[in-house]
Design a protein around this motif. Structure first.
Motif, PDB file in Angstrom:
ATOM      1  N   SER A  76       3.731  -1.428  10.340  1.00  0.00           N
ATOM      2  CA  SER A  76       3.206  -1.600   8.811  1.00  0.00           C
ATOM      3  C   SER A  76       4.165  -1.046   8.023  1.00  0.00           C
ATOM      4  CB  SER A  76       2.170  -0.641   9.010  1.00  0.00           C
ATOM      5  OG  SER A  76       1.543  -0.287   7.803  1.00  0.00           O
ATOM      6  N   LEU A  77       4.068  -1.847   6.865  1.00  0.00           N
ATOM      7  CA  LEU A  77       4.881  -1.595   5.708  1.00  0.00           C
ATOM      8  C   LEU A  77       4.478  -0.569   4.760  1.00  0.00           C
ATOM      9  CD1 LEU A  77       6.097  -5.031   4.510  1.00  0.00           C
ATOM     10  CD2 LEU A  77       7.359  -3.628   6.075  1.00  0.00           C
ATOM     11  N   MET A  78       4.844   0.776   5.115  1.00  0.00           N
ATOM     12  CA  MET A  78       4.024   1.919   4.467  1.00  0.00           C
ATOM     13  C   MET A  78       4.396   2.412   3.140  1.00  0.00           C
ATOM     14  SD  MET A  78       3.970   4.168   8.087  1.00  0.00           S
ATOM     15  CE  MET A  78       5.461   4.225   8.138  1.00  0.00           C
ATOM     16  N   ASP A  79       3.373   3.003   2.424  1.00  0.00           N
ATOM     17  CA  ASP A  79       3.747   3.728   1.289  1.00  0.00           C
ATOM     18  C   ASP A  79       3.391   4.950   1.554  1.00  0.00           C
ATOM     19  OD1 ASP A  79       2.041   0.968  -0.791  1.00  0.00           O
ATOM     20  OD2 ASP A  79       4.267   1.167  -0.419  1.00  0.00           O
ATOM     21  N   ASP A  83       7.192   4.142  18.617  1.00  0.00           N
ATOM     22  CA  ASP A  83       7.947   5.451  18.762  1.00  0.00           C
ATOM     23  C   ASP A  83       7.691   6.428  17.493  1.00  0.00           C
ATOM     24  OD1 ASP A  83       8.948   4.086  16.679  1.00  0.00           O
ATOM     25  OD2 ASP A  83      11.211   3.742  17.585  1.00  0.00           O
ATOM     26  N   GLU A  84       6.630   6.037  16.667  1.00  0.00           N
ATOM     27  CA  GLU A  84       6.172   6.776  15.562  1.00  0.00           C
ATOM     28  C   GLU A  84       5.036   6.020  14.998  1.00  0.00           C
ATOM     29  OE1 GLU A  84       8.232   6.802  11.702  1.00  0.00           O
ATOM     30  OE2 GLU A  84       9.751   6.537  13.041  1.00  0.00           O
ATOM     31  N   VAL A  85       4.066   6.656  14.126  1.00  0.00           N
ATOM     32  CA  VAL A  85       2.774   5.926  13.627  1.00  0.00           C
ATOM     33  C   VAL A  85       3.302   4.807  12.942  1.00  0.00           C
ATOM     34  CG1 VAL A  85       0.657   6.128  12.416  1.00  0.00           C
ATOM     35  CG2 VAL A  85       1.451   8.078  13.876  1.00  0.00           C
ATOM     36  N   GLY A  86       2.867   3.405  13.231  1.00  0.00           N
ATOM     37  CA  GLY A  86       2.886   2.402  12.607  1.00  0.00           C
ATOM     38  C   GLY A  86       4.513   1.977  12.107  1.00  0.00           C
ATOM     39  N   ASN A  87       5.366   2.083  13.069  1.00  0.00           N
ATOM     40  CA  ASN A  87       6.644   1.637  12.732  1.00  0.00           C
ATOM     41  C   ASN A  87       7.415   1.325  13.961  1.00  0.00           C
ATOM     42  OD1 ASN A  87       8.649   1.347  11.269  1.00  0.00           O
ATOM     43  ND2 ASN A  87       9.506   3.406  11.137  1.00  0.00           N
ATOM     44  N   SER A  88       8.422   0.442  13.705  1.00  0.00           N
ATOM     45  CA  SER A  88       9.355  -0.031  14.813  1.00  0.00           C
ATOM     46  C   SER A  88      10.305  -1.071  14.092  1.00  0.00           C
ATOM     47  CB  SER A  88       8.513  -0.626  15.808  1.00  0.00           C
ATOM     48  OG  SER A  88       9.648  -1.596  16.644  1.00  0.00           O
TER      49      SER A  88
END
Length: 470
Positions: free
Chosen positions: A38-41, A75-80
């Motif tokens: 996910s592209l997170m803010d 490896d973390e919430v919503g990210n790779s």
């Protein structure tokens, strides 16, 4: 274990696949459940708009076209970082698609014959909703739903990259192609197999079809027994064996705009309650469940898109600073009230943590974490509030391969359910199995029809348990 006589054609195909392994890949990973990007803010519990494209998946496999794969979880919430590049490649392909693709039968031999990344989902996704950002995308025949996306990046700029969308239930496939740019060549270089203790083979590499509806990559070991470390569990809101208000407050304050300890109380049943005019947060020490409910976000009827909803979830989850174990997206469900529920489960060292049916019944949820959205905002959040880590010592062992687990489940099905040839092998997966006794060892989960068989990985223990619809 003595092999039980297997007559079903599907099982024969699996036996063949197990025998004719290809490649020399050794890796750390598993064929369990789920991965996402996910592209997170900034993280907040407030209503917000989702920005950018989102590529989400249950888990992903990396192969070099030689029959062996590495399988990963987040490896973390919503990210790779790898899926971030894969997302850009997918955007390159879809945005320049000039020829309307035709729907065809998926040929996994062909799809997996080149260097690729395979995104697997443990649930079906509506194609129209997933591709809603690509308004100019040309399609003559729509693939209504899918659960696999395979990206085959080009090695050099100007060559053609491919993206296969596959419905493993019907084995239908739609292929999109586009000229490779810098993102494709970067992804191609990053798709390198890694050495590890497990070898993953594809059930589709030798049979063209996926064979298993919900899992196409299965681990094997060249030598058994294989020693491993079991898990240990930490109840995150406990101190010295008891629930701690001070520890709770350190997390609960993040769910409020203006937190005050004056808003807290303790019910007669022992649960902790924190509330203001809009939000209530409860913690139940007996079940270890943390529960958040926001009344402000309940009214209205604004539809939440699948991808923007996922981003809102990942943005919200960082409010829970007690969440230290990696998680993966396990399922998405739309309700009749125009709500969408995102389910997550824990994962440790690329192996999923599967909660036993008895434990799920106790916490009142089919998954460890659930986030309910309405009006593009989080209405409810429930979490089995624990963290998992591996123990320091490798005190357990595996000496049961997946084909033996399948054989044992087949035998048990015939003995306790119905004596017939098996024609529906939905899934085989390996993961840590956690039950009410506190046992946290690796076990095989084999789903035949609507029955899931929990098969021990150690021959010296009683092998099989069975539940309906697990």
């Amino acid at each position: 274990m003595k092999l039980y006589k297997i007559t079903n054609f599907v099982i024969v195909l699996l036996v063949i696949t197990a025998i004719y392994q290809t490649g020399e890949l050794w890796l750390q990973g598993t064929s369990g459940h789920n991965f996402f990007y996910s592209l997170m803010d900034s993280f907040t519990s407030d209503q917000q708009e989702a920005d950018g494209d989102v590529l989400l998946a249950t888990r992903y496999a990396v192969g070099e076209g030689e029959g062996a794969f590495s399988v990963y979880y987040p490896d973390e919430v919503g990210n790779s970082s790898m899926l971030e590049v894969a997302n850009r490649v997918l955007g390159e392909i879809l945005s320049q698609n000039q020829v309307a693709p035709q729907k065809s039968v998926a040929d996994w031999k062909e799809i997996l014959s080149s260097r690729c990344i395979v995104m697997q989902y443990d649930f079906m996704i509506a194609s129209e909703e997933y591709l809603e950002n690509y308004k100019e995308l040309k399609t003559n025949e729509k693939l209504e739903r899918f659960d696999y996306i395979t990206i085959v990046p080009a090695m050099r700029n100007g060559e053609e990259s491919h993206a296969y969308f596959v419905n493993s239930d019907t084995n239908e496939c739609v292929l999109f192609s586009g000229e490779a740019g810098d993102a494709s060549t970067a992804l191609y270089e990053s798709l390198q197999e890694k050495n590890g203790d497990m070898r993953y083979i594809s059930t589709g590499q030798r049979t063209s079809a996926a064979v298993l509806w919900r899992n196409m990559f299965l681990p094997q070991w060249a030598d058994l027994p294989y020693a491993y470390a079991p898990l240990e569990r930490t109840f995150v809101f406990e101190k010295d064996g008891e629930a701690s208000r001070a520890v709770l407050e350190n997390t609960v304050k993040n769910f409020f705009h203006n937190f005050s300890v004056d808003w807290s109380s303790r019910d007669a049943d022992g649960s902790f309650v924190f509330s203001d005019s809009e939000t209530v947060v409860r913690y139940y020490p007996d079940t270890k469940v943390l529960e958040y409910y926001n009344y402000e976000n309940y009214t209205g009827d604004i539809r939440t898109g699948l991808l923007e909803g996922y981003q809102i979830c990942t943005n919200f989850l960082k409010n829970d600073n007690s969440l230290k174990t990696d998680i993966y997206l396990a399922d998405i469900e739309r309700t009749i009230n125009n709500e969408v529920v995102y389910y997550f489960d824990y994962v440790v060292d690329d192996l999923p943590v599967n909660l036993a049916q008895t434990l799920r019944d106790r916490i009142g949820s089919p998954h460890a974490i659930e986030v309910t959205l309405r009006n593009q905002a989080v209405k409810e959040y429930r979490r089995y509030a624990v963290n998992f880590t591996k123990t320091e010592e490798k005190t357990e062992q595996i000496n049961v391969q997946f084909i033996d687990a399948l054989d044992d489940a087949n035998k048990t099905y015939k003995a306790v359910v119905e004596d017939k040839d098996i024609t529906d092998v939905k899934n085989i997966s390996l993961g840590y199995h956690v039950d009410l006794t506190g046992s946290m060892r690796l076990k095989w989960l084999v789903t035949l029809y609507d029955y899931t068989f929990v098969v021990d990985t150690d021959q010296e223990k009683e092998l099989t348990d069975v539940t309906t619809g697990e």
